[in-house]
Design a protein around this motif. Structure first.
Motif, PDB file in Angstrom:
ATOM      1  N   ASP A  19      -6.314   5.145  -6.394  1.00  0.00           N
ATOM      2  CA  ASP A  19      -7.184   6.313  -6.253  1.00  0.00           C
ATOM      3  C   ASP A  19      -7.101   7.026  -7.596  1.00  0.00           C
ATOM      4  N   THR A  54     -10.375   9.657  -2.438  1.00  0.00           N
ATOM      5  CA  THR A  54     -10.214  10.963  -1.783  1.00  0.00           C
ATOM      6  C   THR A  54     -11.421  11.854  -2.053  1.00  0.00           C
ATOM      7  N   MET A  68      -2.015   5.129  -3.831  1.00  0.00           N
ATOM      8  CA  MET A  68      -2.782   6.344  -3.558  1.00  0.00           C
ATOM      9  C   MET A  68      -1.983   7.597  -3.886  1.00  0.00           C
ATOM     10  N   ILE A  87       0.879  -1.170   0.000  1.00  0.00           N
ATOM     11  CA  ILE A  87       0.000   0.000   0.000  1.00  0.00           C
ATOM     12  C   ILE A  87       0.913   1.215   0.000  1.00  0.00           C
ATOM     13  N   GLN A  92      -1.909  10.439   4.459  1.00  0.00           N
ATOM     14  CA  GLN A  92      -3.059   9.735   3.874  1.00  0.00           C
ATOM     15  C   GLN A  92      -3.515   8.555   4.733  1.00  0.00           C
ATOM     16  N   GLY A  93      -2.778   8.217   5.770  1.00  0.00           N
ATOM     17  CA  GLY A  93      -3.145   7.061   6.577  1.00  0.00           C
ATOM     18  C   GLY A  93      -2.746   5.741   5.936  1.00  0.00           C
ATOM     19  N   ILE A  94      -1.654   5.759   5.178  1.00  0.00           N
ATOM     20  CA  ILE A  94      -1.193   4.557   4.475  1.00  0.00           C
ATOM     21  C   ILE A  94      -0.793   3.466   5.472  1.00  0.00           C
ATOM     22  N   ASN A 146      -8.450   6.602   3.195  1.00  0.00           N
ATOM     23  CA  ASN A 146      -7.817   5.291   3.420  1.00  0.00           C
ATOM     24  C   ASN A 146      -8.846   4.250   3.854  1.00  0.00           C
ATOM     25  N   ALA A 158      -3.745   1.975   7.188  1.00  0.00           N
ATOM     26  CA  ALA A 158      -4.455   1.044   6.306  1.00  0.00           C
ATOM     27  C   ALA A 158      -3.774  -0.316   6.316  1.00  0.00           C
TER      28      ALA A 158
END
Length: 202
Positions: free
Chosen positions: A104, A123, A83, A16, A22-24, A136, A27
């Protein structure tokens, strides 16, 4: 409903990627926890950040297996979730024809992958829900529906355990939005495939 409900591969390697903020990593952690705590499989998580935690490149590498995992780093990803365009560009050369690419679509406009590609405006959809930071979670729902790498229940449970208190309902809505979009995407692909073989689409 998804591609691997009853025939999950013995081991799946997942990357990922995106940028900080982005909260990768979250996730990746949710997916790994869903596999291990929810689905009772083995999982590992490794993470890498660029020079800046927010805005710099980052990625989470998750391995899910039915057997003990001896090497925690992804060599050849079965699933790439991109993303950001930079993240896609960095890892696309690792993809093989039997891999799966999720993007995304607003942030990764240029793709030329050798494998099946599924896109979602995660997003933009999160902004529509009032908080683009939930992109995410939308992507986790989409990932769950498309790949079947973790069960829906396990993923939902780990989302609820991982998000800030008081945001559970919003994040559940975000997860379901991504999941439902994934289900409809697969159905659309099946209809198109049936049309190509001469079946009459309803």
């Amino acid at each position: 409903m998804n591609t691997t409900d009853s025939t999950v591969a013995t081991q799946q390697e997942i990357i990922i990627t995106g940028f900080g903020g982005q909260g990768i990593i979250l996730a990746g952690r949710i997916i790994g926890m869903a596999a291990s705590l929810g689905d009772n499989r083995e999982s590992t998580l490794t993470q890498a950040y660029g020079p800046e935690s927010r805005g710099g490149a980052c990625n989470a590498q998750v391995i899910i297996s039915d057997r003990p995992i001896h090497y925690p780093y992804v060599k050849t990803p079965h699933i790439l979730v991109a993303m950001s365009q930079a993240g896609y560009d960095k890892f696309t050369d690792l993809l093989t024809a039997d891999a799966i690419l999720l993007t995304d679509q607003d942030l990764v406009p240029k793709t030329a992958a050798p494998c099946p590609h599924y896109a979602i405006s995660a997003t933009r959809m999160a902004e529509g829900l009032g908080n683009k930071m939930m992109a995410n979670i939308i992507m986790i729902g989409f990932f769950t529906a498309i790949t079947g790498a973790v069960s829906k229940q396990a993923a939902q449970d780990m989302v609820l355990q991982s998000v800030p208190k008081g945001t559970e309902e919003k994040n559940t809505n975000a997860f379901n939005k991504g999941y439902d979009y994934g289900v409809s995407t697969l159905k659309g692909k099946e209809k198109r495939a049936a049309g190509k073989t001469g079946a009459i689409a309803s």
